[in-house]
Design an enzyme around this catalytic site. Structure first.
Site, short mmCIF file in Angstrom:
data_model
loop_
_atom_site.label_atom_id
_atom_site.label_comp_id
_atom_site.label_asym_id
_atom_site.label_seq_id
_atom_site.Cartn_x
_atom_site.Cartn_y
_atom_site.Cartn_z
N LYS B 105 0.88 -1.17 0.00
CA LYS B 105 0.00 0.00 0.00
C LYS B 105 0.91 1.22 0.00
CE LYS B 105 -3.27 2.71 2.47
NZ LYS B 105 -3.61 3.16 3.83
N THR B 215 -9.04 3.98 11.74
CA THR B 215 -9.36 4.82 12.90
C THR B 215 -10.77 4.57 13.42
OG1 THR B 215 -7.84 6.49 12.08
CG2 THR B 215 -9.47 7.22 13.69
#
Lengths: 66, 265
Positions: B105, B215
């Site tokens: 990524k 998150t």
């Protein structure tokens, strides 16, 4: 003998191998990846490699991240 | 699940590999490794991201690898912390040397305040890493022109941000992501900023192929429950997309018959 370990000055006796350094730091070789003077080390070959004055060694591992 | 011929078992394919889940999760910021594992499990995710950092020599923590079953999850290392292409390429090579499959990524975020991805350095790093045989999943600004450049460079997905990392603000870039989805020939994974299952659902309803959250799962008292909530949100949105949303209209259109009222005409 002085070398840089993860960006900080580190002292060790002359002739210290990377394998013995990992053992001293209680790090499992299979859980870290190493870079010496910006060259990635092959896990099968570095254990007997001796550190030299002024070397820059990075010991890196996986942490949580997004 | 089979619903009028539409199946939720439609798979996500990235670089020739098939996944049943369209939800990727990050492993950062959880209160404990147990909470992280519970969130991963409940989310049904099959792709989890990790970061690479220096070992704290004076206080070595456990490697994250101890807590992730790599037979079950594809480990997707990120290049977080990279400020330019060179640093990102270095991190990607280290991840591969650590024994990971060549999936990366790609994140290049020079600005620590908003952590917005640098389009120029991201493209430069993508070109290098694709040539080195990596499957590159680039975190990117929601810029349809950049998306085309990245796809031409050979990235295996596009990962436009919904909002800055960790902000939980949802699909602030909705209209641009719509254009990226319309043009893309590789899976579009909405990454960053999704704070609620409804945000994930909205992205999937628009036709995104997957979403990535971290998150939102770590920043709650019950990560496992939130993991499941996101799983359901992603499934709901995907099913709605496959079913086809009805058109929006400017004026009312009665749902009940406009005849047979109990009144004099």
């Amino acid at each position: 003998m002085n070398f840089q370990l993860n960006g900080q000055s580190h002292q060790t006796v002359a002739g210290t191998t990377i394998g013995s350094l990992l053992a001293e730091l209680q790090l499992q070789p299979e859980r870290v990846v190493l870079e010496l003077n910006q060259v990635i080390l092959n896990a099968n070959e570095y254990r007997e490699q001796q550190l030299k004055e002024g070397d820059k060694l990075e010991i890196i591992q996986f942490v949580g991240g997004g | 699940m089979q619903t009028e011929g539409i199946t939720l078992m439609d798979t996500l394919e990235i670089a020739g590999r098939r996944f049943n889940s369209r939800l990727m999760v990050g492993t950062g910021k959880f209160s404990s490794n147990m909470a992280m594992q519970a969130a991963m499990e409940a989310s049904g995710s099959e792709i989890v991201t990790v970061a690479l950092r220096r070992v704290d020599i004076n206080n070595p923590a456990d490697s994250m690898l101890q807590y992730i079953d790599t037979d079950r999850y594809l480990l997707l290392p990120n290049t977080s912390g990279a400020r330019d292409a060179e640093e990102a390429v270095r991190l990607a090579r280290l991840a591969r040397a650590a024994g990971c499959e060549p999936w990366i990524k790609l994140e290049v975020t020079p600005d620590p305040y908003y952590l917005l991805p640098d389009p120029v350095e991201t493209l430069k790093a993508a070109e290098i890493l694709v040539k080195e045989g990596f499957n590159v999943l680039p975190y990117m600004p929601a810029d349809p022109v950049l998306a085309r450049h990245l796809e031409e460079a050979g990235t295996v997905t596009l990962m436009p941000l919904g909002a800055p990392i960790g902000t939980n603000r949802g699909l602030r870039t909705r209209d641009l992501i719509n254009i990226i989805i319309e043009q893309a020939n590789v899976p579009v994974v909405v990454d960053a900023g999704l704070g609620a299952p409804s945000h994930a659902s909205e992205a999937m309803e628009m036709g995104a192929d997957a979403v990535l959250v971290n998150t939102a799962l770590a920043d709650t008292a019950n990560p496992a429950a939130m993991g499941e909530a996101f799983k359901l949100g992603v499934q709901a949105g995907r099913l709605a997309y496959l079913a086809g949303l009805g058109p929006q209209r400017g004026t009312a259109q009665a749902s009940s018959p406009l005849t047979g009222f109990l009144r004099e005409e």
